[in-house]
Design an enzyme around this catalytic site. Sequence first.
Site, PDB file in Angstrom:
ATOM      1  N   GLY A  88      30.162  34.248   5.742  1.00  0.00           N
ATOM      2  CA  GLY A  88      29.124  34.806   5.714  1.00  0.00           C
ATOM      3  C   GLY A  88      28.400  34.911   4.414  1.00  0.00           C
ATOM      4  O   GLY A  88      29.373  34.616   3.345  1.00  0.00           O
ATOM      5  N   CYS A  89      27.131  34.574   4.131  1.00  0.00           N
ATOM      6  CA  CYS A  89      26.605  34.937   2.811  1.00  0.00           C
ATOM      7  C   CYS A  89      26.915  36.053   1.919  1.00  0.00           C
ATOM      8  O   CYS A  89      27.518  36.303   0.815  1.00  0.00           O
ATOM      9  CB  CYS A  89      25.015  34.650   2.560  1.00  0.00           C
ATOM     10  SG  CYS A  89      24.154  35.424   3.907  1.00  0.00           S
ATOM     11  N   TYR A  90      26.867  37.280   2.645  1.00  0.00           N
ATOM     12  CA  TYR A  90      27.035  38.448   2.215  1.00  0.00           C
ATOM     13  C   TYR A  90      28.696  38.642   1.889  1.00  0.00           C
ATOM     14  O   TYR A  90      29.047  39.356   0.722  1.00  0.00           O
ATOM     15  CB  TYR A  90      26.539  39.787   3.414  1.00  0.00           C
ATOM     16  CG  TYR A  90      24.975  39.806   3.230  1.00  0.00           C
ATOM     17  CD1 TYR A  90      24.242  40.285   1.805  1.00  0.00           C
ATOM     18  CD2 TYR A  90      24.276  39.837   4.602  1.00  0.00           C
ATOM     19  CE1 TYR A  90      23.020  40.471   2.172  1.00  0.00           C
ATOM     20  CE2 TYR A  90      22.995  39.945   4.283  1.00  0.00           C
ATOM     21  CZ  TYR A  90      22.255  40.554   3.010  1.00  0.00           C
ATOM     22  OH  TYR A  90      20.990  40.755   3.182  1.00  0.00           O
TER      23      TYR A  90
ATOM     24  N   GLU B  36      21.020  36.511  -3.301  1.00  0.00           N
ATOM     25  CA  GLU B  36      21.657  37.568  -2.676  1.00  0.00           C
ATOM     26  C   GLU B  36      22.451  38.251  -3.612  1.00  0.00           C
ATOM     27  O   GLU B  36      22.922  37.849  -4.386  1.00  0.00           O
ATOM     28  CB  GLU B  36      22.562  36.950  -1.885  1.00  0.00           C
ATOM     29  CG  GLU B  36      22.934  37.822  -0.484  1.00  0.00           C
ATOM     30  CD  GLU B  36      23.446  37.314   0.615  1.00  0.00           C
ATOM     31  OE1 GLU B  36      22.781  37.037   1.555  1.00  0.00           O
ATOM     32  OE2 GLU B  36      24.700  37.047   0.697  1.00  0.00           O
TER      33      GLU B  36
END
Lengths: 350, 350, 350, 350
Positions: D153-155, D246
């Site tokens: 996932g990006c996070y 992010e």
Amino acid sequence: MQSPKRAALLGASGYTGADLLRLGVRHPGLKFVALTANTHAGKPMASVYPHLGWAGLPDLVANEDVDFSDIDVVFCGLPHGASQKLVAEIIEQNPSVRVIDMGADFRFRNAADYGPVYGADHIAPQLQDVAAYGLTEHNRESIKEARIIACPGCYPTAALLALLPLVKAGAISTDDMIIDAKSGVTGAGRAPKQNTLMAEAGESVTPYGVGVHRHAPEIEQEIGLAAGVKVAVNFTPHLIPMSRGELVTAHVKLGNAANADAVRDVLKSAYADEPFIQIAEKGAIPSTGHVRGSNYCLINVFDDRIPGRVIVIAAIDNLVKGSAGQAIQNFNVAFGFDEATAIEALPLFP
Amino acid sequence: MQSPKRAALLGASGYTGADLLRLGVRHPGLKFVALTANTHAGKPMASVYPHLGWAGLPDLVANEDVDFSDIDVVFCGLPHGASQKLVAEIIEQNPSVRVIDMGADFRFRNAADYGPVYGADHIAPQLQDVAAYGLTEHNRESIKEARIIACPGCYPTAALLALLPLVKAGAISTDDMIIDAKSGVTGAGRAPKQNTLMAEAGESVTPYGVGVHRHAPEIEQEIGLAAGVKVAVNFTPHLIPMSRGELVTAHVKLGNAANADAVRDVLKSAYADEPFIQIAEKGAIPSTGHVRGSNYCLINVFDDRIPGRVIVIAAIDNLVKGSAGQAIQNFNVAFGFDEATAIEALPLFP
Amino acid sequence: MQSPKRAALLGASGYTGADLLRLGVRHPGLKFVALTANTHAGKPMASVYPHLGWAGLPDLVANEDVDFSDIDVVFCGLPHGASQKLVAEIIEQNPSVRVIDMGADFRFRNAADYGPVYGADHIAPQLQDVAAYGLTEHNRESIKEARIIACPGCYPTAALLALLPLVKAGAISTDDMIIDAKSGVTGAGRAPKQNTLMAEAGESVTPYGVGVHRHAPEIEQEIGLAAGVKVAVNFTPHLIPMSRGELVTAHVKLGNAANADAVRDVLKSAYADEPFIQIAEKGAIPSTGHVRGSNYCLINVFDDRIPGRVIVIAAIDNLVKGSAGQAIQNFNVAFGFDEATAIEALPLFP
Amino acid sequence: MQSPKRAALLGASGYTGADLLRLGVRHPGLKFVALTANTHAGKPMASVYPHLGWAGLPDLVANEDVDFSDIDVVFCGLPHGASQKLVAEIIEQNPSVRVIDMGADFRFRNAADYGPVYGADHIAPQLQDVAAYGLTEHNRESIKEARIIACPGCYPTAALLALLPLVKAGAISTDDMIIDAKSGVTGAGRAPKQNTLMAEAGESVTPYGVGVHRHAPEIEQEIGLAAGVKVAVNFTPHLIPMSRGELVTAHVKLGNAANADAVRDVLKSAYADEPFIQIAEKGAIPSTGHVRGSNYCLINVFDDRIPGRVIVIAAIDNLVKGSAGQAIQNFNVAFGFDEATAIEALPLFP
């Protein structure tokens, strides 16, 4: 492939300079050996632009510390006025160096036109003879030979790409051309100004330079040259709350074309072989978001409610096709590289 | 002061409805007794719009659950088409209720003009006789008497405030009017759509409805009425990456006025006593940021580079002067309150 | 109602000054008779802030041109350091004037704490005796009496409104308080700076002042005072691409409260009668958009995945509740007006 | 160079799919022969994403119309749940095809962990044996061999790049890890939702998924694996008014490292040879703007005011390093290309 050209970039701390590096460092035919930024001389590039920290670039130096005899090509990102003197020296003292200027100093074909617009007489008018107007798609032959390539202003780039083929073909009239334009805030540069603070420019749309913007005479010069008559155009730019992107909405009268479809066909023909210009399908509306960060230009034509008129819309990224990307495109033309080298990346959307 | 009028708001879940509440709940002459939003019926307002949680408003109900016999004024924020049937019932069954419609259904003075523009015949054309076109500054007398007040579209509000006095005075020509307009995304409403996602609308400027936007015929109606001739205008809206705000850049030909200064003087005269309209000083450029969140309209006039033309620029907040604020202004006129009541707040800048 | 108080605003060209005027000009108990902005002295307010052009305000003057003997209340929007000297003179020479300072100079209860944080010794430490810390909801009694009301910093306002009642009740621990904060760019003021240009701050999130921000000692002072112990807090602000709004996300350890529900109950009790503080319903997430342009504060509490911890989130508008709105609220308390006068407008959403 | 791999992209109408194409079409070792998007099957790519109109891509088709026997690599951009069934079929029926999944379905090393987080049991748990967790810098060996590469996932990508080397070295404690994260709106996808409309997400910062976001267990899995203990982390994401980017602000306790400098040194060592990870110089603050549009990750470490704690900050582009760029990086590792191929472009700033 030929060995890389040794390049200097003057004015590396401005947005156009930084965007030239972003693109140029991935060009196999370019090696940046000197970057100048007088107020930042001595600093590493990453301290001025952290996003260039991955590029392995030389530290910034002052203009006077560059040995131009060792340079093949000078990219110039200096403000108007500043580049004239320096470019004149470089050109005269270094017979083989060529200059690609992203500033305004060599855009007027007649140097006498410069003073009234930029507020001071041109100090190197003789150089205009060795300069080409760098609107790539329309001036390749002169770009190939020129010592100085004067890249067009961002607004003229968008407006002329949209309108020049139509004027040349007589498809539209040169009377009463209304060019309502919209630009992101990077066009105003990196020097802190109140009106480009996020708190001021954000969440607002604001016209500026209404009736007096310096890109109007440049547009008129090229339209007039193509039409063979002197023209006056309405040019009304607006500051849009976004970083990059430029949209020209040209409200023009039809010439020998019957309607928007016919006008679109003229553009499709004119740009059929151009890698960076796309005439959209009927009904598809160009947005600056569709060209962000890229060298592409997207154009379309729409019928007006007023009979005898059409609306021609063109979108570019002001820092790329409107400046640094076109500069590299011109470098490619001038030095014999494939024209798309280093500028073939697709737009960043969203 | 008279006792508060009992109000219903139909369509309280849309942006114009919410903005009407934001302003209206601080109006000493308004008491909101019914708020409808069919898909949210039963919910507290704070769950739909948390920023209204401080307002002590009644919960949302369905349209059919409102007892209109108990109501003095109905504000209608329903989509076009939806309000016709409901308003017709309300008007016919409740002799004393008056309706202030922020939607499009009663804006055409001739109901036959509605169908071609909105895609379906008008089902209550007879009501057009008791309706006033609610451009406050230009129609106070009819607004005072009307059963239905049809608030203008947001774009027509800005365009007509800028142009109507000039057309009436003959200061400008009605030929070849180019109205290039820019709006924030709230104009597209709260229903989720791909093109108004932040990822799509952000950092971009995008024209839309080029040549076919529904506000063009509405502008033509009022310009034509003032001029006494049928007119066609170019109306070209653009979506701007901001929430609120609307700018009209009108490129028009001079009539009997000599230049921008003369045109500005006509506007200054026309609006000398208007609390919400300000003609800016020469050279000052209107920005939507200068009117954000308020009922004010800021206008100025500039000379064009093309002889015989001027550029008239007007800025409003599309949700306030372009909709909910003007609705309250019309309520104040219609019910005899001070015209600025509840809408006198200054713009929110930055 | 009592007759209006005669007010001077020092520093009317900054954002907090402008927002004080936006709100204050609609206050029936306030009459602005002098506005200062040394670099803009002589200009009409509308030329500095066009959105205040409707307010009928006096022209700007220099600080030294104000006759303070004629003034009831001085609102001070000067930068830290600048207000100390001027406020000392005003207070000493004009026995009846009271000062409401939106700057940082009188926020430390012990003036000796000022130097280490702001880089220069306080030059009027004796005035700290007549100053109250202007966190309205927690200090009304001292605000009523004080000659000087030192409005809290924007971040301390949000953080303390969220945490003070919890510390006082022992509901949370003062160990290990992590205050991760987010603010719009207006917090950085109107002076042009590179990092708040739209091209730099837009489309980015950037921490700043990590570990060293000046609002941390202010938060520690008030938390420590409430807890009766010296505390150190983590305070980590981030610059968000928006104009207004401030969010505090406080990650804290539970004290005598069992979980988020219990913590929320403590806040609900503490603020039950407060008009400007709202504790959201369980699960509802505060957003800065829900308080934009208003004096309201929205708070909620969430369980953490880490046992024994909760997350307390508070949203305010940094220029209103975080500065100018709270200043007016304090004026109302100090001068006996209804506390909500002129700041009761609902948030501007969207 | 080896001949290009034949690629299919499933879910080409989502943002991660589109970004994979933006980058991948310039990869000399990739040839996209099938693009799927069931709701858009039959359309040219330019009608769904005009910015890809220059790419010469095949038209969109339905998933079931792809002949996977002819494919070397499948990039999967389908929503969680949707990819499991399809990937299982592809893997089982086509022995040589490899899958690079940008979705969530194969991220849990123990498929039993999937159900509680994503709300439905995993239907192809057996495939977890042939899947690698695709955090490139930490799992190259398993990526080289795996049939399925599950991109993080990006996070988790940002959080783990910042924290994993520190946990492995014992430099920080795994107790009490507070991960306060901020993301642009593209993380929410292209399907229209109210909360990601520009009018809602713009000019606001809003937490979401507080305490319950699905990326928390994924972060805990990898931190726990590195530490050899089960861990619980605070993970608190915020929606930021920007498209891409992010930022992870991790507030953590020191382990065997003395302070921020020591922690930074651990990261510098760990990533010394990594082309895409840069540990910034002391004091330089990472911003998402410095990595926009690129595969780079910028990290730095700061001392906390609370003794024994540090703040570790990492910035990535959520769609590139957080998804499509890392997918291509994994493709390069898996298929033996230079790891930077097609993802070496510098960030787009401003």
